[in-house]
Write an enzyme that holds these catalytic residues in place. Structure first.
Site, PDB file in Angstrom:
ATOM      1  N   ASP A 198      -6.819  -7.334  14.153  1.00 31.86           N
ATOM      2  CA  ASP A 198      -6.381  -8.664  14.557  1.00 31.86           C
ATOM      3  C   ASP A 198      -7.169  -9.177  15.768  1.00 31.86           C
ATOM      4  OD1 ASP A 198      -5.334  -6.716  16.192  1.00 31.86           O
ATOM      5  OD2 ASP A 198      -3.240  -7.199  15.794  1.00 31.86           O
TER       6      ASP A 198
ATOM      7  N   ASP B  17       0.830  -1.217   0.000  1.00 37.36           N
ATOM      8  CA  ASP B  17       0.000   0.000   0.000  1.00 37.36           C
ATOM      9  C   ASP B  17       0.859   1.260   0.000  1.00 37.36           C
ATOM     10  OD1 ASP B  17      -2.382  -1.295  -0.065  1.00 37.36           O
ATOM     11  OD2 ASP B  17      -2.883  -1.035   2.047  1.00 37.36           O
TER      12      ASP B  17
END
Length: 536
Positions: A290, A137
């Site tokens: 996460d 990214d």
């Protein structure tokens, strides 16, 4: 005068511009509001802090007892679960090995991209059963070109590596991981391993981790322990090592052994892709994607396994700016996730009541919220204020004995740094200011609750300079916003005042601790923490 603070103590007659009348008026106002308002409120704050301290103490003591039992009596994971090495089969060839996807999310990782890609490409796993996915990214086109060429270099050696980019950074890391699972070549993969850009797995990582998933269909996640290649770089990295070693040595081990549940650390772990899909996939509603995925998968009945002896090398942030951003994300995200998921956990019918209590009370409330708040409010606000209001008593067991036991329990993960324990306490008190602020932002779902700043990584830049005989870079462009931290300096002034008052008039003798805490706030406030690197 030695027992009660008054306006005359605060503003002496000789102070320029202050009159006796003004000092008397302030003293009268203080005396007027102290007994009916200040004392009850401060006493209530003391009771709340003591209650939180006891909660934290019980939690630490419980985990300490469990970890001792685990180390003494629990069987090794290889004995508790079905495990056997996956070997080559002459008849079916490499098809005995499941297809594994390696995902490496990156964002302008100039210093570490080669290390992480190289470590992934050197994993000991049949090349035709492994797909390496670099999810880039980056916004710097020079860095993007460097990363793409590195991928092409490994591809020319026969490694099945894919370089993937997106049109936008929507969802940040969670968005990149989610997008990566959508590609057609991923459909045959059963497991996905995630390594952040600074992580360096050993070649046998997959051969040790995958069999737990392959032979135990109830396990969704195998989490490895982090090891830090730059823990000795500076005092800041030593402090972080002490905190994180406790997290891995105790918190993760206890969660795995007792409930088969813990928070995924975002990297250095292997997921069963079917479990990710059943849990609803990656979501970007918080900065701890996460932990979000782990909680949702846990509520579906999946089990997690932590392997303390399976270790992955990584890097700690060595600049205070990077560390602050990381701690904001790690403190704000869990609080925000707790706000968004608490009722979902309560209403869940697939897990036991005991596991719900563990997740809500122990995992979230005590560790992610209470731990930050009691450290800041009790030791940096309430305790110093009781010096100015001696009518409010703090029992010695709450101010000294229990905190000392908690601190001793926290030190078990890093025995080599036991001599730094006292400074670690002072530094953690300073950082609790930022963590508490971030926790409130997360609980209130405020403006910065979804702020995502990638942790800066230096890789081997400093080490290479030393190896080449170059001096470590110390000059930097002065940026008062990065160097001067007014909040810390303000607390340093407050603590210095209370320390002086305790020395002159007080009866508690807290001034030694308070002056040391003042110095620590000053060190952080003036930016003398971590390595100083040049601005590019």
């Amino acid at each position: 005068m030695g027992d009660v603070i008054s306006g005359k103590n605060l503003i002496p007659e000789s102070f320029p511009g202050a009159s006796v009348d003004l000092a008397a008026q302030i003293g009268m106002l203080w005396d007027l509001i102290k007994a009916p308002l200040i004392v009850p409120l401060l006493q209530l704050a003391v009771y709340i802090c003591l209650a939180m301290t006891v909660m934290l103490f019980v939690e630490r003591l419980y985990m300490g007892i469990v970890i001792i039992l685990v180390k003494l009596f629990w069987k090794k994971p290889e004995k508790r679960y079905n495990w056997e090495p996956i070997r080559d089969d002459l008849e079916i060839g490499n098809s005995a090995f499941p297809m594994v996807l390696i995902q490496i999310p990156m964002f302008n990782e100039k210093e570490v991209y080669k290390i992480s890609i190289g470590a992934a490409c050197n994993l000991s796993w049949p090349s035709d059963r492994l797909v390496i996915q670099v999810l880039d990214d980056s916004t710097d086109y020079v860095i993007k070109d460097m990363i793409e060429k590195e991928c092409q270099r490994w591809a020319s050696k026969g490694v099945n590596i894919r370089y993937q980019i997106r049109e936008s950074r929507g969802g940040y890391k969670a968005g990149a991981l989610k997008e990566g699972l959508k590609h057609d070549y991923v459909k045959d993969c059963e497991y996905v391993t995630i390594f952040d850009a600074d992580f360096r797995p050993e070649p046998d990582f997959l051969r040790r981790a995958i069999p737990f998933l392959e032979f135990n269909p109830q396990i969704a996640l195998v989490q490895a322990r982090w090891r830090f290649v730059n823990s000795d770089e500076c005092l800041l990295t030593r402090m972080q090592e002490m905190s994180l070693d406790y997290h891995f040595t105790v918190e993760q081990e206890v969660g795995s052994a007792t409930h088969a549940f813990f928070g995924f650390n975002g990297t250095g772990g292997v997921w069963r892709i079917a479990a990710i899909n059943e849990a609803g996939g990656w979501k970007d509603r918080t900065t701890v994607e996460d932990m979000d995925l782990a909680v949702r998968a846990g509520l579906k009945g999946w089990k997690f396994l932590y392997l303390g002896d399976l270790q992955v090398k990584s890097e700690l942030p060595s600049t205070f700016k990077a560390f602050r951003y990381q701690q904001h994300r790690w403190s704000c995200g869990p609080a925000n996730l707790f706000r968004k998921m608490v009722m979902e956990i309560v209403k869940n019918k697939k897990v036991t009541l005991w596991k719900k209590v563990y997740v809500i009370y122990s995992f979230f409330f005590v560790r992610k919220i209470i731990a930050h708040m009691v450290t800041f409010f009790f030791f940096c606000v309430v305790l110093p204020l009781t010096i100015l209001v001696p009518e409010v008593e703090v029992p010695i067991w709450g101010a000294i004995y229990i905190p000392c036991i908690i601190t001793t329990l926290n030190s078990v993960g890093t025995p080599r740094s036991i001599h730094l324990l006292f400074y670690w306490i002072l530094f953690e008190n300073v950082m609790s200011l930022h963590r508490t602020k971030a926790t409130f932002i997360g609980l209130l779902d405020a403006k910065r609750s979804n702020e995502w700043v990638v942790t800066e990584k230096l890789g081997d830049a400093l080490k290479n300079n030393k190896t080449a005989g170059k001096p470590a870079p110390k000059k930097f462009k002065f940026n008062i916003g990065d160097r001067i931290h007014l909040t810390e300096l303000g607390f340093a002034v407050f603590l210095f005042f209370t320390g002086c008052y305790d020395f002159m008039y007080g009866k508690h003798n807290y001034f030694i601790y308070i002056f040391l805490q003042t110095i620590t706030f000053l060190i952080v406030g003036f930016g003398y923490v971590g390595t100083i690197v040049p601005s590019s």
